[in-house]
Design an enzyme around this catalytic site. Sequence first.
Site, PDB file in Angstrom:
ATOM      1  N   GLU A 269       0.818  -1.210   0.000  1.00  0.00           N
ATOM      2  CA  GLU A 269       0.000   0.000   0.000  1.00  0.00           C
ATOM      3  C   GLU A 269       0.852   1.260   0.000  1.00  0.00           C
ATOM      4  O   GLU A 269       0.523   2.237  -0.670  1.00  0.00           O
ATOM      5  CB  GLU A 269      -0.952  -0.020   1.203  1.00  0.00           C
ATOM      6  CG  GLU A 269      -1.978  -1.129   1.184  1.00  0.00           C
ATOM      7  CD  GLU A 269      -3.060  -0.930   0.127  1.00  0.00           C
ATOM      8  OE1 GLU A 269      -3.860  -1.850  -0.056  1.00  0.00           O
ATOM      9  OE2 GLU A 269      -3.097   0.133  -0.521  1.00  0.00           O
ATOM     10  N   ARG A 273       0.477   3.764  -3.280  1.00  0.00           N
ATOM     11  CA  ARG A 273      -0.179   5.044  -2.996  1.00  0.00           C
ATOM     12  C   ARG A 273       0.833   6.175  -2.819  1.00  0.00           C
ATOM     13  O   ARG A 273       0.756   7.199  -3.508  1.00  0.00           O
ATOM     14  CB  ARG A 273      -1.053   4.925  -1.744  1.00  0.00           C
ATOM     15  CG  ARG A 273      -2.118   3.852  -1.863  1.00  0.00           C
ATOM     16  CD  ARG A 273      -3.206   4.035  -0.836  1.00  0.00           C
ATOM     17  NE  ARG A 273      -3.943   2.791  -0.624  1.00  0.00           N
ATOM     18  CZ  ARG A 273      -5.150   2.726  -0.085  1.00  0.00           C
ATOM     19  NH1 ARG A 273      -5.757   3.825   0.275  1.00  0.00           N
ATOM     20  NH2 ARG A 273      -5.747   1.563   0.083  1.00  0.00           N
ATOM     21  N   GLU A 536     -12.349  -0.694 -10.303  1.00  0.00           N
ATOM     22  CA  GLU A 536     -11.888  -1.632 -11.330  1.00  0.00           C
ATOM     23  C   GLU A 536     -12.791  -1.731 -12.552  1.00  0.00           C
ATOM     24  O   GLU A 536     -12.307  -1.847 -13.683  1.00  0.00           O
ATOM     25  CB  GLU A 536     -11.692  -3.031 -10.712  1.00  0.00           C
ATOM     26  CG  GLU A 536     -10.533  -3.124  -9.747  1.00  0.00           C
ATOM     27  CD  GLU A 536     -10.839  -2.529  -8.388  1.00  0.00           C
ATOM     28  OE1 GLU A 536      -9.875  -2.153  -7.684  1.00  0.00           O
ATOM     29  OE2 GLU A 536     -12.022  -2.432  -8.021  1.00  0.00           O
ATOM     30  N   THR A 622      -1.171   0.532 -10.265  1.00  0.00           N
ATOM     31  CA  THR A 622      -2.428  -0.086  -9.844  1.00  0.00           C
ATOM     32  C   THR A 622      -3.252   0.819  -8.944  1.00  0.00           C
ATOM     33  O   THR A 622      -4.346   0.456  -8.529  1.00  0.00           O
ATOM     34  CB  THR A 622      -2.158  -1.449  -9.174  1.00  0.00           C
ATOM     35  OG1 THR A 622      -3.351  -2.231  -9.173  1.00  0.00           O
ATOM     36  CG2 THR A 622      -1.665  -1.259  -7.748  1.00  0.00           C
TER      37      THR A 622
END
Length: 648
Positions: A269, A273, A536, A622
């Site tokens: 993460e 991010r 998504e 992603t």
Amino acid sequence: MVFRKLPGVSASGMGLRLSQKFVFLLFLSGLVTLCFGALFFLPDSVRLKRIFLSKTESQPVTVGSENDVREHLKKGAKDPEHLRGITSAKGETSTKLKALSRKPSVTNEAKTDKKDAGGEALEDMMLSRSKTESASKGEKVTSSSNQGANTDTSFDYNKFKKCLLKPPLGIEHGKPSDPQTLQRREKVKEMMKFAWDNYKSFAWGKNELRPLTRNGHIGNMFGGLRGASIVDSLDTLYIMGLMDEYNDAKEWVETSLDLNSNGEASLFEVNIRYVGGLLSAYYLTGEEMFKRKVMVLGEKLLPAFNTPTGIPRGVINLGSGTSWSWGWASAGSSILAEFGTLHLEFVHLSELSNNGIYTEKVMNIRKLLNKIEKPHGLYPNFLSPVSGNWVQHHVSIGGLGDSFYEYLIKSYLMSDKTDEEAKKMYYSALEAIEANLVQKSPGGLTYMAEWRGGILDHKMGHLACFSGGMVVIGADDGAPEKRQHYLDLAAEITHTCHESYSRSATKLGPEAFRFDGGAEATATRLSDRYYILRPEVIESYMYMWRLTHDPKYREWGWEAVEALEQHCRVEAGFSGIRDVYAQTVSHDNMQQSFFLSETLKYLYLLFSDDDLLPLEDWVFNTEAHPLPVVRKRCLQGEGGTHDKTTSE
């Protein structure tokens, strides 16, 4: 004295016979051995860390632990503060898991699977020993990389801009000529401003906004780092032209983003991010401050790779460098969607620092994956960082596995199509996926099932809906005779994911949907009915529009906008909902940072012209942070490939 109670012992306590002394000492030594030995067979090796590491070190994160997963499953959708990927790989337990994610969602299977692998006690013992070594090893790695990471490098931002084929923001910031499309794009921009303004008003500096209670949420996924929504929003604000908001975010990063935290964080993460967000902000704006920040943070992640195999563990203390695996992961394993979702960012860390250690780390992961045997060509979700062997044969294109496959094709594209190894791995994996996982329902819907040691589970997660976009961006670079097949497959998967939305009362999709027991593209379990503002499905709409220009994808995207406005917009932001099939919605009180980074960005791009962040120049990580294609020949040579129109 205690000896007075023993027969044959004198009042002085010194009269033990030789045989009695031997038996007594043998008993004591056995007791001590038993007590200390038992420590190494505790089911959660994190307990050893609590005993042996210094008291000044923070306790391990609870996100992703066995207790958290159990609580997560018990609550179902009652309070889904989900890790994507660990999930995602796109969710919040990562599980963007994405796999708590993209980014990591933890499923029931993730909990039950941890009991299956043999040799767990032995591996925990090995992991505990390596933990105590990792901090000292981390210091060596960090010191060796200091020279490349902390000094001026040869990266030339102006030369980089000349190597782009087109201006990043297009000629008119991607403004569409069609009035209706422009109006829809402006609506998405308004949604972003509304979400941002409420975050700033009620949760500034915290990681995420709780819009119902109008306060901030910190969580324990980021190891003491703050401002996740700020870092995640930098590039979205910039490309939307919300410059006042962007400047506020930039100022906060410069003055208040403290990287000297001593907490335990999800490697996955933090990478997608924070590292991804800072990298994209630098490449889009040229602000040196973003580069300085990301290089400091990138260096703090390196100790996670100090394992016998070089496969990083999922949790790292950003202060001490100590790392360990998630408590719920089988036999101390690492998660495919986590260690397989580092390549894009780490290649760029090497580019900016002129230090090859970052690329070396991720290439070592690829080397090991190519070396070990893969069941039916598939990549299971759990791998031991100690032995380098698969721990279970559970395969998923959704949580726990998803973004690994995404990063294979994107690594090839980001290399300016020179990374032949990534290309080979991607198309081989896709062939195995088609042979073993892709299914057709009785109603004609194409979906990707999960695979458990040869047995199919006819379930598809929301996280797996990114795969329509993944397949379509790789359609042109596979075997020429399969191009149309890939386009058709991508369209069919995206259609199935749209059906999961259209078959609910809210027109938003559930966390997972099934294709058994007469059900098709619907959630049959209460614990799968929630929606946490995930991107998504919209991500696949955006890619399908860019590469086919079929107008239905813009229409589907607008349906999602209307549903978000009707069911997720509240007085002080946007919130996920607990049941997409309920006529009256119940909100979960969480405005996820990936809603700002991904969901709204992909919607904005869907309603923009293709020259806004053109796919010839940019690859999205992603978490939807755009990273530029690396054109090494151009960067190392004299000339550039940039259009003359690039001058802005």
